[in-house]
Write a protein that holds these residues in place. Structure first.
Motif, mmCIF file in Angstrom:
data_model
loop_
_atom_site.group_PDB
_atom_site.id
_atom_site.type_symbol
_atom_site.label_atom_id
_atom_site.label_comp_id
_atom_site.label_asym_id
_atom_site.label_seq_id
_atom_site.Cartn_x
_atom_site.Cartn_y
_atom_site.Cartn_z
ATOM 1 N N VAL A 134 0.845 -1.199 0.000
ATOM 2 C CA VAL A 134 0.000 0.000 0.000
ATOM 3 C C VAL A 134 0.875 1.242 0.000
ATOM 4 C CG1 VAL A 134 -1.979 -1.071 1.156
ATOM 5 C CG2 VAL A 134 -0.192 0.037 2.533
ATOM 6 N N ALA A 135 0.355 2.287 -0.602
ATOM 7 C CA ALA A 135 0.922 3.629 -0.495
ATOM 8 C C ALA A 135 -0.190 4.502 0.091
ATOM 9 C CB ALA A 135 1.385 4.124 -1.856
ATOM 10 N N GLY A 136 -0.171 5.792 -0.207
ATOM 11 C CA GLY A 136 -1.254 6.617 0.307
ATOM 12 C C GLY A 136 -0.867 8.060 0.464
ATOM 13 N N CYS A 137 -1.631 8.763 1.284
ATOM 14 C CA CYS A 137 -1.391 10.189 1.505
ATOM 15 C C CYS A 137 -1.635 10.523 2.972
ATOM 16 C CB CYS A 137 -2.279 11.039 0.605
ATOM 17 S SG CYS A 137 -4.043 10.640 0.672
ATOM 18 N N SER A 138 -1.017 11.619 3.393
ATOM 19 C CA SER A 138 -1.099 12.053 4.790
ATOM 20 C C SER A 138 -1.332 13.553 4.849
ATOM 21 C CB SER A 138 0.209 11.744 5.537
ATOM 22 O OG SER A 138 0.579 10.394 5.410
ATOM 23 N N VAL A 139 -2.222 13.978 5.731
ATOM 24 C CA VAL A 139 -2.370 15.393 6.057
ATOM 25 C C VAL A 139 -1.679 15.612 7.395
ATOM 26 C CG1 VAL A 139 -3.954 17.276 6.562
ATOM 27 C CG2 VAL A 139 -4.525 15.593 4.789
ATOM 28 N N HIS A 140 -0.815 16.617 7.449
ATOM 29 C CA HIS A 140 -0.028 16.828 8.673
ATOM 30 C C HIS A 140 0.129 18.314 8.961
ATOM 31 C CE1 HIS A 140 3.732 18.118 6.582
ATOM 32 N NE2 HIS A 140 3.231 17.399 5.594
ATOM 33 N N LEU A 141 0.391 18.623 10.207
ATOM 34 C CA LEU A 141 0.738 19.983 10.579
ATOM 35 C C LEU A 141 2.125 20.302 10.046
ATOM 36 C CD1 LEU A 141 -0.477 20.154 14.302
ATOM 37 C CD2 LEU A 141 -1.605 21.098 12.283
ATOM 38 N N VAL A 142 2.339 21.550 9.695
ATOM 39 C CA VAL A 142 3.621 21.963 9.138
ATOM 40 C C VAL A 142 4.546 22.406 10.262
ATOM 41 C CG1 VAL A 142 4.797 23.586 7.610
ATOM 42 C CG2 VAL A 142 2.581 22.624 6.952
ATOM 43 N N THR A 143 5.739 21.833 10.269
ATOM 44 C CA THR A 143 6.787 22.237 11.206
ATOM 45 C C THR A 143 8.029 22.602 10.398
ATOM 46 O OG1 THR A 143 7.533 19.940 11.457
ATOM 47 C CG2 THR A 143 5.906 20.758 13.054
ATOM 48 N N ALA A 144 9.066 23.033 11.109
ATOM 49 C CA ALA A 144 10.263 23.508 10.412
ATOM 50 C C ALA A 144 10.941 22.399 9.618
ATOM 51 C CB ALA A 144 11.238 24.110 11.426
ATOM 52 N N GLU A 145 10.843 21.155 10.078
ATOM 53 C CA GLU A 145 11.456 20.045 9.358
ATOM 54 C C GLU A 145 10.504 19.541 8.288
ATOM 55 O OE1 GLU A 145 13.517 15.673 10.187
ATOM 56 O OE2 GLU A 145 13.164 17.063 11.848
ATOM 57 N N LEU A 146 11.012 19.336 7.088
ATOM 58 C CA LEU A 146 10.198 18.983 5.932
ATOM 59 C C LEU A 146 9.410 17.699 6.171
ATOM 60 C CD1 LEU A 146 9.556 19.722 2.945
ATOM 61 C CD2 LEU A 146 11.440 18.211 2.298
ATOM 62 N N ASP A 147 8.101 17.776 5.958
ATOM 63 C CA ASP A 147 7.201 16.613 6.020
ATOM 64 C C ASP A 147 7.292 15.878 7.350
ATOM 65 O OD1 ASP A 147 6.486 17.164 3.369
ATOM 66 O OD2 ASP A 147 8.070 15.864 2.582
ATOM 67 N N ASP A 148 7.521 16.620 8.441
ATOM 68 C CA ASP A 148 7.767 15.969 9.726
ATOM 69 C C ASP A 148 6.763 16.354 10.808
ATOM 70 O OD1 ASP A 148 9.582 14.145 11.112
ATOM 71 O OD2 ASP A 148 10.084 15.862 12.378
ATOM 72 N N GLY A 149 5.765 17.180 10.488
ATOM 73 C CA GLY A 149 4.815 17.596 11.515
ATOM 74 C C GLY A 149 3.870 16.475 11.902
ATOM 75 N N PRO A 150 3.181 16.624 13.033
ATOM 76 C CA PRO A 150 2.235 15.602 13.485
ATOM 77 C C PRO A 150 1.198 15.264 12.420
ATOM 78 C CG PRO A 150 2.583 17.260 15.188
ATOM 79 C CD PRO A 150 3.274 17.760 13.964
ATOM 80 N N VAL A 151 0.985 13.974 12.201
ATOM 81 C CA VAL A 151 0.031 13.526 11.192
ATOM 82 C C VAL A 151 -1.385 13.619 11.757
ATOM 83 C CG1 VAL A 151 -0.767 11.543 9.848
ATOM 84 C CG2 VAL A 151 1.681 12.017 10.046
ATOM 85 N N LEU A 152 -2.279 14.251 10.995
ATOM 86 C CA LEU A 152 -3.671 14.402 11.405
ATOM 87 C C LEU A 152 -4.555 13.288 10.846
ATOM 88 C CD1 LEU A 152 -4.080 18.255 10.847
ATOM 89 C CD2 LEU A 152 -3.523 17.070 12.974
ATOM 90 N N ALA A 153 -4.256 12.821 9.637
ATOM 91 C CA ALA A 153 -5.087 11.784 9.019
ATOM 92 C C ALA A 153 -4.334 11.189 7.831
ATOM 93 C CB ALA A 153 -6.429 12.350 8.556
ATOM 94 N N GLN A 154 -4.671 9.940 7.498
ATOM 95 C CA GLN A 154 -4.058 9.261 6.361
ATOM 96 C C GLN A 154 -5.101 8.422 5.627
ATOM 97 O OE1 GLN A 154 -0.870 7.066 8.415
ATOM 98 N NE2 GLN A 154 0.619 8.511 7.557
#
Length: 321
Positions: A134-154
């Motif tokens: 499986v692959a997929g997508c994630s919605v996350h909060l934005v932090t200073a580190e690229l693609d590293d913020g807390p994940v809200l949903a996938q």
């Protein structure tokens, strides 16, 4: 219906996720409005779509500007629009730390992988090459580190035996268009969600020394001291004892202090039916404007009133240094 949250969307290209949010916002029960679509590329096709839908647009090229200067221009445009949240939708710019800090907890992004897997680019091919099912997508909060913020949903998307990067990307994009608007709607209304509110209270209460949670009369409560002799310093109240609001109950120094707080802000404070005569006060948490620093302060003050003297004595000594 509560006032809708105001959203600014940043794009760099066609803005298909932007379009998904724009059309979701047309529903009468959607909790947000799109007030601005902005881009670092004046020729981004998504800008024309936004204009056709009657949404304000802004564009400013980044060429020749420092990252901080361009981010400052974009920030000013977002603020001028009245937006409370920023949604990144194919915005192909690495954001400066200063810009990210200004929108802490108010900026979200969608990424085409099941984070924390495959941060950065080429996510589809990397998932295929790894032999993932499986692959997929994630919605996350934005932090200073690229693609590293807390994940809200996938959302998971199956990888088919004959998939290449393009065919997998096309199906993940469908998932993105459904996941992003729904997650945004849930996030901007989180402060009205009893479960989210309870989590915020729990984290702050249990961060205090020697505290534990115990249910009292069907409501979560927090005590300081041992499991057997500890004393309650806070309760979470949701439609408790016939009261309609969601509130935090904490101790005050007495009835005079309780009365003074209520007189100062009767929309925020009230005397709880069951505990009010003992000097406890209720702080409403369902107004949509909760000051969580204030909540933490009231929890600490209440904790101090019932904590064992050995704990408060140590704090008083530490405060002298």
């Amino acid at each position: 219906m509560a006032e809708k949250a105001k959203i600014a969307i940043l794009i760099s290209g066609r803005g298909s996720n932007m379009a998904a949010m724009v059309y979701a916002a047309k529903s009468s029960d959607c909790p947000y409005d799109i007030v601005l679509v902005a881009s670092n590329d004046p020729d981004a096709p998504g800008l024309k779509l936004a204009e056709a839908e009657g949404i304000a647009t802004f564009a400013h090229p980044h060429k020749g500007l420092t990252r901080e200067t361009h981010d400052g221009i974009m920030h000013d445009a977002i603020v001028a629009s009245g937006a409370e949240y920023v949604a990144l939708a194919g915005y192909m710019r690495i954001l400066s730390d200063g810009f990210v800090r200004k929108w802490t907890d108010h900026m979200i992004n969608i990424h085409p992988s099941l984070l924390p897997k495959y941060k950065g680019l080429d996510t589809y091919q990397r998932a295929i090459d790894a032999g993932d099912s499986v692959a997929g997508c994630s919605v996350h909060l934005v932090t200073a580190e690229l693609d590293d913020g807390p994940v809200l949903a996938q959302t998971e998307v199956a990888i088919l035996p004959d998939d290449d990067a393009d065919s997998l990307a096309s199906r993940i994009l469908i998932a993105e268009h459904q996941l992003y608007p729904a997650t945004l709607a849930k996030y901007v209304t989180r402060e009205a969600d009893p479960d989210w509110i309870l989590t915020q209270i729990r984290e702050r209460a249990l961060a205090l020394e020697e505290t534990h949670e115990r249910t009292s009369f069907g409501a979560p409560g927090w005590r300081v001291g041992s499991k057997t002799t500890g004393k309650y310093f806070a309760y979470f109240a949701q439609s408790h004892h016939g009261e309609a609001s969601i509130a935090l109950l904490v101790k005050t120094a007495g009835l005079d202090k309780q009365s003074a707080l209520i007189d100062a802000d009767p929309e925020l404070y009230y005397a709880p039916k069951f505990y009010g005569k003992s000097g406890w006060i209720a702080i409403r948490l369902d107004t949509g404007r909760t000051d969580w620093d204030h909540i933490a302060s009231r929890l600490y003050s209440s904790w101090c009133q019932v904590a064992p003297k050995r704990l408060t004595r140590m704090i008083a000594i530490a405060d002298q240094f």
